[in-house]
Design an enzyme around this catalytic site. Structure first.
Site, PDB file in Angstrom:
ATOM      1  CB  SER A 101     105.542 -60.867-139.922  1.00  7.44           C
ATOM      2  OG  SER A 101     106.449 -61.833-139.476  1.00  7.44           O
ATOM      3  CG  ASP A 196     102.712 -65.880-134.378  1.00 13.36           C
ATOM      4  OD1 ASP A 196     103.436 -66.709-134.979  1.00 13.36           O
ATOM      5  OD2 ASP A 196     102.713 -64.665-134.638  1.00 13.36           O
ATOM      6  CG  HIS A 226     103.052 -65.514-138.148  1.00 11.77           C
ATOM      7  ND1 HIS A 226     103.603 -64.597-137.270  1.00 11.77           N
ATOM      8  CD2 HIS A 226     103.616 -65.236-139.361  1.00 11.77           C
ATOM      9  CE1 HIS A 226     104.456 -63.813-137.910  1.00 11.77           C
ATOM     10  NE2 HIS A 226     104.467 -64.183-139.183  1.00 11.77           N
TER      11      HIS A 226
END
Length: 252
Positions: A101, A196, A226
């Protein structure tokens, strides 16, 4: 897991990290926003490295996990410099950067900072989120941040709301990457779940287009979310990292 070590920086910051030695490039895991080195993906990578006799480095940014400090002081540039300091202090000669991320944004920043050294041998992004201060924040909230206010958003992963502090946002806006060529010529593997809801999967496609390297693969997991922390997701991550490490290790 090995014991936590601390690197003290000149300004007094103490950066928590864990390291297991071995042969070949060091796997360096960079966690996401408000995450730390105790997560399932970091732990799985560390245990895989230990079992295979490969070196692995986990890092907690200041104000996160076991690193003391105020999270509100954190910025991408500040955390990038902390990662670079730990890599330098550990004397690592070759690294494969794995960024989750926000850690995927930091991964790119660290790779650029180390470009002349030739230390970085590969990149693995997990729902990489470069430029999320631009595409992930509504204009109204950007106006509040520009005025020096902190914004708070619902946190799907815990009871406390997620803050975005004006210093972090401003630094992110100064380090946008998807509007230019990213000078990386080595292998990059970008994993992204198509379910996601935090980072659209097309961000990884855009990132692949911006990376200068021809050796870039985007791997879409149709039912992946995610976090990509289910057992098959972790297996895909471990296999991807292992293949990249072995491919770049002449002794393998």
């Amino acid at each position: 897991m090995t014991d936590t070590r601390y690197l003290e920086l000149p300004d007094g910051r103490r950066i928590a990290h864990r390291f297991t030695p071995g042969t070949g490039p060091t796997i360096v895991f960079l966690p996401g926003y408000m995450s730390d080195m105790s997560g399932s993906k970091a732990t799985a990578l560390f245990e895989m490295a230990q079992a295979a006799g490969r070196p692995c480095l986990l890092v907690d940014y200041s104000g996160c996990g076991e690193s003391p400090g105020d999270f509100a002081d954190g910025t991408l540039s500040r955390w990038r410099d902390e990662v670079l300091a730990v890599i330098a202090a550990a004397g690592l000669e070759q690294v494969v950067l794995v960024g989750s991320s926000m850690g995927g944004w930091l991964m790119l920043m660290v790779a650029e900072a180390l470009a002349e050294s030739g230390k970085v041998k590969g990149l693995v992004g997990i729902a990489a989120a470069p430029d999320f201060t631009e595409w992930g924040i509504a204009q109204m909230d950007k106006n509040m941040l520009a005025d020096g206010e902190t914004i708070w958003e619902d946190n799907p992963y815990g009871p406390e709301p997620t803050p975005t502090h004006p210093g972090f946002w401003a630094d992110g806006q100064a380090n946008l990457m998807l509007d230019r060529e990213i000078a990386w010529d080595g292998p990059a593997r970008l994993l992204h779940g198509q379910r996601d809801t935090d980072v659209p999967w097309d961000i990884s496609v855009r990132l692949a287009e911006r990376l200068r390297s021809a050796d870039v693969q985007v791997m879409l997991i149709k039912d992946g979310d995610h976090r990509l922390s289910r057992e098959p997701d972790i297996h895909l991550l471990l296999r991807t990292v292992a293949e990249l490490v072995l491919a770049r290790d002449p002794a393998a």
